[in-house]
Design a protein around this motif. Sequence first.
Motif, PDB file in Angstrom:
ATOM      1  N   ASP A   1      37.540  44.657  43.065  1.00  0.00           N
ATOM      2  CA  ASP A   1      37.636  45.406  41.816  1.00  0.00           C
ATOM      3  C   ASP A   1      38.609  46.562  41.961  1.00  0.00           C
ATOM      4  O   ASP A   1      38.589  47.281  42.974  1.00  0.00           O
ATOM      5  CB  ASP A   1      36.263  45.968  41.424  1.00  0.00           C
ATOM      6  N   VAL A   2      39.449  46.761  40.944  1.00  0.00           N
ATOM      7  CA  VAL A   2      40.302  47.944  40.918  1.00  0.00           C
ATOM      8  C   VAL A   2      39.393  49.165  40.806  1.00  0.00           C
ATOM      9  O   VAL A   2      38.606  49.290  39.876  1.00  0.00           O
ATOM     10  CB  VAL A   2      41.272  47.887  39.730  1.00  0.00           C
ATOM     11  N   GLY A   3      39.508  50.063  41.778  1.00  0.00           N
ATOM     12  CA  GLY A   3      38.652  51.240  41.812  1.00  0.00           C
ATOM     13  C   GLY A   3      37.577  51.166  42.870  1.00  0.00           C
ATOM     14  O   GLY A   3      36.886  52.159  43.120  1.00  0.00           O
TER      15      GLY A   3
ATOM     16  N   PRO B   1      45.341  42.181  38.341  1.00  0.00           N
ATOM     17  CA  PRO B   1      45.239  42.935  39.596  1.00  0.00           C
ATOM     18  C   PRO B   1      44.007  42.555  40.403  1.00  0.00           C
ATOM     19  O   PRO B   1      44.082  42.416  41.629  1.00  0.00           O
ATOM     20  CB  PRO B   1      45.188  44.398  39.131  1.00  0.00           C
ATOM     21  N   TRP B   2      42.868  42.388  39.747  1.00  0.00           N
ATOM     22  CA  TRP B   2      41.645  42.090  40.495  1.00  0.00           C
ATOM     23  C   TRP B   2      41.676  40.683  41.099  1.00  0.00           C
ATOM     24  O   TRP B   2      41.121  40.463  42.167  1.00  0.00           O
ATOM     25  CB  TRP B   2      40.417  42.318  39.624  1.00  0.00           C
TER      26      TRP B   2
ATOM     27  N   SER C   1      33.066  35.826  44.657  1.00  0.00           N
ATOM     28  CA  SER C   1      31.840  36.312  44.024  1.00  0.00           C
ATOM     29  C   SER C   1      31.708  37.816  44.070  1.00  0.00           C
ATOM     30  O   SER C   1      31.039  38.402  43.227  1.00  0.00           O
ATOM     31  CB  SER C   1      30.617  35.666  44.702  1.00  0.00           C
ATOM     32  N   PHE C   2      32.363  38.473  45.058  1.00  0.00           N
ATOM     33  CA  PHE C   2      32.182  39.922  45.180  1.00  0.00           C
ATOM     34  C   PHE C   2      33.094  40.692  44.233  1.00  0.00           C
ATOM     35  O   PHE C   2      33.044  41.904  44.164  1.00  0.00           O
ATOM     36  CB  PHE C   2      32.427  40.387  46.626  1.00  0.00           C
ATOM     37  N   VAL C   3      33.976  39.998  43.492  1.00  0.00           N
ATOM     38  CA  VAL C   3      34.821  40.683  42.523  1.00  0.00           C
ATOM     39  C   VAL C   3      34.113  40.714  41.180  1.00  0.00           C
ATOM     40  O   VAL C   3      33.638  39.703  40.685  1.00  0.00           O
ATOM     41  CB  VAL C   3      36.181  39.978  42.396  1.00  0.00           C
TER      42      VAL C   3
END
Length: 846
Positions: A45-47, A38-39, A14-16
């Motif tokens: 998250d990327v970043g 990637p994610w 859920s946190f992505v």
Amino acid sequence: MRKTIIILALILPSFVSRGQAEYYFPGETVFNNEITSPWEFLGYDVGSHHTRYDVMVEYFKKLADESERVRFEIFGYSVELRPQIILTITSPSNYGNLEDIRLKHLELASGTGSKTVDEENIPLIIQLGFNVHGNEASGGEASLLTAYYLAAAGGEEINTILNNSVIFIEPVLNPDGRDRFAAWANMNRSKPANADSNDREHNEAWPGGRTNHYWFDLNRDWLPLSQVESKNRVKRYHEWLPNVTTDHHEMGTNSTFFFEPTKKGSENPIITTENYVKLNNLFAGEYSKALNEINHYYDSGRSFDNLYPGYGSSYGDVHGGLAILFEQASSRGLMQETDMGYRLTYSLGIMNQLCAALTTVRTAINNQSLLNDYMRRFFRDALEEAEKDPVKAYIFGDVNDNNKSRYFLDLLLMHNIEVRKVSKDISANGITFPAGKSWFVPTKQKQYKMVRTMFETSRGLTDSLFYDASAWAMVYSYGIPFAGLQESPEGEIISKLPEAEYLKPQFSRYGYVFNWSDYNAARALYFLQNNGIRTRASWNEFSIDSPGGLKYYSRGSVFVPVQYQDISPEMVHKIISEASEMAEISIEAVSGSVTKEGPWLGNGSFKVIRKPGVLLLTGGSVSSSSAGALWHFFETKLSMPVTKTDINLFGRIDLNEYNTLIMPSGSYTELTERDINRVNEWVSNGGNLIAISYAFRFLENSKIAGIKYDSRKPEMSKDRIDYDKIKAESGKHSIGGIFCRADLDISHPLGFGYAHRELTVYRNHTLFAERDEGPASNIAIYTDDPLISGFCTDENIEKMKGSVSLLSLPKGRGNIVVFVDDPVFRGCWYGTNKLLMNAVFFGPGI
């Protein structure tokens, strides 16, 4: 697209964020749901986090497992044994004849000039390179997304790209630096993110993550190849010779995004105008459109330079390709406030880098025929230029130092430059180049541009406002005798570095000698000392009759008296033999003290040489690049450990445990009056202090040594100057990096091992040291014609004339050696390395 996002929502924690695809890939792109994003893989998250290098490696392995478009390759290992990886991405059909594609592509670079029937259809070779500076991390993160897009995206466009190219992605050119920075950023990050530039997250501890293990800037190392990462990279580069190479960087937080062309007038004169004007502007137009579409700001054509051929963004230009620099404003963490008040995020930087990478691929494919044709014409025209060049070959070799000659030969071969053996003695420019100890480089070869790069000086530059050095002919940094020839001799091509030729030592109960003129002699000396062997060195030249004829020995040459050792003659011979093999030098057995010329071996001019115990100051206000070059020098050139200590811990150190203290370039503001007094006392009692570059200002200011110097810039004209010309006028007197000529006292211990007085030094500052009053203190002095290569104003040349490059200052029973100019700059100045070797081994005896 919507379907893909729904599936991701079911899979990811859920946190992505569910919006990663929309954020980084706006539009109608549909991704293959069977290929992990990637994610998904990262779980964040990327970043939103700085991804560790080992995690990146595992993701790329997974991509290769899941996508038939992707292959994973390890082509080397960093100093800290992280794998250097590269992804190959192309269509499955291309994999069926990949070697044929490679060979057809390399035929374009053959220089034959003939246009092949299917030239327009030869797939392009595109190499995307990220994160050469470890703390410029957005590029590395963007490589995850770039690879994912090329591996999983569907549609006609991606099929066209894959069918018409072989794409290489090197996600992180500096794995060791990346992990150093990622660890710092992640352990100091705030939740929620803190955009304050004063926060610890945005201010790395010394040495920072920019550099590699030895604190070297790998983006300056494409030409000197002093680092293992660069050697591995360039070896693979020459297996493919990409049409297009990208080099993704970061710059100041208050900037925007930069792409080439670089500022006008900063181009390498041996590269074609077509590259700098037509091709650069062609790609620049597409970058502008792409960044406009995502409403991002950018700049081009007014900063940075392409002059120095050792950047990742310039090396490809010398090899028939287009090398492109990108600079993204850096958040140096997850978020940082800019001078405009808006908050620059890590994810924005990643998006811009991704946009640049994919736009590069698209633009290249749309100009496939042009880029292939350009490469073919580049090498064809190079051969035509070579025909007109009055210099038909460069001959080189040092009869007194075969190993140093071999190191230069190795550099040429690593750059795929054709080198041939000299089959008979040749004299040129007053130098005799004997067969067996000399080589030549014909100019008529496809690597003509690199030949010029290695041997030609650069004196026609108009200002010094360059990003880096304005001189780079590597033959000068090696200190190798060489000459240009009007006719190319005959000789066999060398395909690999020849084995070193040296004589294995015969057994002796009396002693052994070896010549200090060989670059590797210092390595052998330390090996012997570290194995308990007592040694002496000659303060005078001498010669000895041997079975192979009369042998001449330079000052500094080493004598090992067998009868003065604590071990048996047989064990001494064993250690001597190991030293000879390890250092690849000849060590001669002797049976008596009598010499043919010069002092006998039992004479007092043979002085005891103690094993060095070196303390190297690091941290704080010490230059990490200077300290790193010294660390690298001792470990890789001498196989000798040094004790690196942080300057903040200096007060705890017992200096009496060391006989040599080295102060790399730096300001040393952390040292207290007590520290200064301790250094003074230690030197006076016999210590050997060595100061590099800017460190000598501290010695003068603290009164440890009296060194007068002039650092004033020439006064600006009192005539009126327009505001927009002030920067150029005031900055033209800076010295970014030039080669200079000095006169070396080769009779002084610091000059031992040198056969000639003329010495080439590297200068990159405007500190001009005045001569010391001591008659034997001024070891290397700039000549009346000091400039060899690079840009230097007439005013600075006048200041340089007669000023000092190397000082030796006695103090009590000790000595202070001052290197005004760095003798180990970037790990490639073999020509001045021996000065430091002499300072370490002979300094205590001066």
